[in-house]
Design a protein around this motif. Structure first.
Motif, PDB file in Angstrom:
ATOM      1  N   SER A  44       0.376   6.025 -13.938  1.00 44.97           N
ATOM      2  CA  SER A  44      -1.025   5.502 -14.331  1.00 44.97           C
ATOM      3  C   SER A  44      -1.852   6.352 -15.172  1.00 44.97           C
ATOM      4  CB  SER A  44      -1.780   5.334 -12.853  1.00 44.97           C
ATOM      5  OG  SER A  44      -1.963   6.678 -12.290  1.00 44.97           O
ATOM      6  N   THR A  45      -1.399   7.838 -15.273  1.00 40.55           N
ATOM      7  CA  THR A  45      -2.168   8.718 -16.009  1.00 40.55           C
ATOM      8  C   THR A  45      -1.467   9.146 -17.415  1.00 40.55           C
ATOM      9  OG1 THR A  45      -1.543  10.700 -14.992  1.00 40.55           O
ATOM     10  CG2 THR A  45      -3.417   9.782 -14.310  1.00 40.55           C
ATOM     11  N   LYS A 105       0.779  -1.326   0.043  1.00 41.19           N
ATOM     12  CA  LYS A 105       0.043   0.072  -0.077  1.00 41.19           C
ATOM     13  C   LYS A 105       0.936   1.416  -0.120  1.00 41.19           C
ATOM     14  CE  LYS A 105      -4.166  -1.649   0.115  1.00 41.19           C
ATOM     15  NZ  LYS A 105      -4.999  -1.515  -1.267  1.00 41.19           N
ATOM     16  N   GLN A 150       1.684   4.005  -9.889  1.00 43.20           N
ATOM     17  CA  GLN A 150       0.750   5.132  -9.456  1.00 43.20           C
ATOM     18  C   GLN A 150       1.024   6.609 -10.297  1.00 43.20           C
ATOM     19  OE1 GLN A 150      -0.490   5.739  -5.379  1.00 43.20           O
ATOM     20  NE2 GLN A 150      -0.393   3.465  -4.945  1.00 43.20           N
ATOM     21  N   PHE A 151       2.173   6.564 -10.276  1.00 41.07           N
ATOM     22  CA  PHE A 151       2.980   8.048 -10.933  1.00 41.07           C
ATOM     23  C   PHE A 151       2.713   7.787 -12.387  1.00 41.07           C
ATOM     24  CE2 PHE A 151       6.642  10.190 -12.496  1.00 41.07           C
ATOM     25  CZ  PHE A 151       6.693  11.410 -11.913  1.00 41.07           C
ATOM     26  N   TYR A 206       5.647   9.839  -2.161  1.00 39.50           N
ATOM     27  CA  TYR A 206       4.640   8.638  -1.809  1.00 39.50           C
ATOM     28  C   TYR A 206       4.853   8.360  -0.513  1.00 39.50           C
ATOM     29  CZ  TYR A 206       3.093   8.822  -6.737  1.00 39.50           C
ATOM     30  OH  TYR A 206       2.641   9.124  -7.948  1.00 39.50           O
ATOM     31  N   GLU A 255       5.157  -0.032  -6.662  1.00 39.56           N
ATOM     32  CA  GLU A 255       3.633   0.381  -6.755  1.00 39.56           C
ATOM     33  C   GLU A 255       3.558   2.043  -6.701  1.00 39.56           C
ATOM     34  OE1 GLU A 255      -0.404   0.748  -6.059  1.00 39.56           O
ATOM     35  OE2 GLU A 255       0.901  -0.851  -6.745  1.00 39.56           O
ATOM     36  N   ALA A 256       4.506   2.593  -5.940  1.00 42.86           N
ATOM     37  CA  ALA A 256       4.521   4.105  -6.209  1.00 42.86           C
ATOM     38  C   ALA A 256       4.903   4.597  -7.780  1.00 42.86           C
ATOM     39  CB  ALA A 256       5.709   4.584  -5.217  1.00 42.86           C
ATOM     40  N   CYS A 257       5.914   3.850  -8.328  1.00 42.93           N
ATOM     41  CA  CYS A 257       6.209   4.395  -9.755  1.00 42.93           C
ATOM     42  C   CYS A 257       4.875   4.106 -10.874  1.00 42.93           C
ATOM     43  CB  CYS A 257       7.420   3.307 -10.246  1.00 42.93           C
ATOM     44  SG  CYS A 257       8.834   3.835  -9.470  1.00 42.93           S
ATOM     45  N   ARG A 274       0.659   5.522  -0.910  1.00 42.95           N
ATOM     46  CA  ARG A 274      -0.402   6.874  -1.341  1.00 42.95           C
ATOM     47  C   ARG A 274       0.478   7.924  -1.563  1.00 42.95           C
ATOM     48  NH1 ARG A 274       0.332   6.290   4.398  1.00 42.95           N
ATOM     49  NH2 ARG A 274       0.921   8.103   5.412  1.00 42.95           N
ATOM     50  N   PRO A 275      -0.189   8.915  -2.411  1.00 39.94           N
ATOM     51  CA  PRO A 275       0.500   9.891  -2.729  1.00 39.94           C
ATOM     52  C   PRO A 275       0.467  10.853  -1.578  1.00 39.94           C
ATOM     53  CG  PRO A 275      -1.473   9.841  -3.610  1.00 39.94           C
ATOM     54  CD  PRO A 275      -1.241   8.622  -3.368  1.00 39.94           C
TER      55      PRO A 275
END
Length: 340
Positions: free
Chosen positions: A61-62, A9, A58-59, A29, A54-56, A11-12
């Motif tokens: 993801s857009t 887990k 999320q980074f 994050y 996971e942080a990468c 989170r930003p």
């Protein structure tokens, strides 16, 4: 205290961060290292790298480059169950790939430095060549495990792996037998090449809510029997109960993870590893790892004819690790906790 996917887990820190941020190429994050995912007192290196990945993800993801293609990590200091931050920074955005750096920080120190490459893990419409080396090519690498997961015997997990209740594994006796002192693979003065040791297993994430994910692969490539432990006792004099800390770890994500189906398990993978060298200082040794999809979970289903034809290699990894007394692991854990 959670299964792997729940324990990964991140989170930003700024929940309102968006594409209009002034510094959208540099984000922070945060999270907490779960105490169950440790070896002795120190966090498993693959689990720590899963948090970074996971942080990468999320980074990215857009962006147009959402899939991890490759990540290399240097483990500078032992990580422990405590809060952490990951700083992700864009280095270069190209037509096909994005390069990132990500640093894992605890206790005011950088503990893991990584360089990651993101893109699209699959055929690209801009590719002029569709090069691949898959079956039925006679040059294709085939699934390296002998037993079907429905028939493979279970093997007890090392209790020093505190996460042993969340995973189970099998024994690949055919591969293990190739390490015996009298096996034809043993070398002598007339041998060209050869040598080394091998290991293989089916490994299942036990909780029914689990799924094989890319962060899970970062953990799974770090689960194997280390080269020193595969040697007969005559070849490892003085080696007692030991800790094998990872110094460097590189992963290439070879194929997209197949969705669960009658041909692909949702929580199980096949793992094959090999090592060829062990040298000073500190029992430094190399490990090569392949992670493959599985046709079923352990103990489920029946072997279908040609079941290997449907399976794909999900990731390959290489690492450099050390062989240290277990007391070093315990001491590093105690020192870290006294600082918290």
């Amino acid at each position: 205290m959670a299964p792997l996917n729940a324990a990964v887990k991140v989170r930003p820190i700024d929940a309102n961060a968006g594409p209009k941020d002034k510094d959208r190429h540099n984000k922070l994050y945060a999270g907490n290292v779960d105490p169950d995912w440790t070896v002795g007192s120190v966090t498993n290196g693959g689990y720590a790298l899963a948090l970074v990945l996971e942080a990468c993800m999320q980074f990215q993801s857009t962006t147009s480059h959402v899939d991890p293609i490759h990540i290399t990590a240097h483990f500078l200091r032992a990580t422990v169950p405590s809060p952490f931050t990951v700083r992700v920074r864009t280095v270069k955005i190209g037509a096909g790939f994005t390069n990132l750096t990500a640093d894992f920080m605890q206790e005011g120190m950088t503990k893991i430095m990584t360089h990651a490459i993101f893109g699209l893990n699959g055929p690209s419409p801009t590719d002029k060549l569709n090069l691949s080396l898959n079956p039925p090519s006679p040059y294709a690498r085939r699934h390296p495990l002998h037993s079907h997961p429905s028939q493979a015997p279970l093997k007890p997990m090392d209790p020093r792996w505190r996460f042993h209740e969340y995973v189970k594994c099998t024994e690949e006796t055919e591969i293990r037998s190739r390490n015996s002192p009298d096996h034809p693979k043993r070398t002598n003065s007339s041998t060209v090449g050869g040598g080394g040791l091998e290991w293989g297993s089916w490994l299942e994430l036990v909780d029914k809510s689990e799924r094989i994910t890319n962060p899970a692969l970062a953990f799974l490539v770090d689960i194997f029997s280390n080269t020193p432990t595969l040697l007969p006792r005559s070849e490892r004099p003085g080696l007692e109960i030991s800790w094998f800390p990872t110094m460097t770890l590189s992963i290439e994500f070879k194929n997209k993870i197949p969705p669960p189906s009658s041909s692909h398990a949702d929580r199980t993978v096949g793992i094959y590893s090999s090592g060829s060298f062990m040298t000073p200082p500190q029992g430094r040794h190399d490990v090569y790892v392949e992670v493959w999809s599985a046709p079923t979970n352990i103990g489920e289903g029946d072997p279908r004819e040609n079941w290997r034809d449907d399976q794909v290699c999900l990731a390959v990894a290489t690492q450099m690790a050390l062989a240290l007394p277990m007391e070093v692991n315990e001491r590093k854990g105690r020192l870290s906790f006294t600082k918290l």
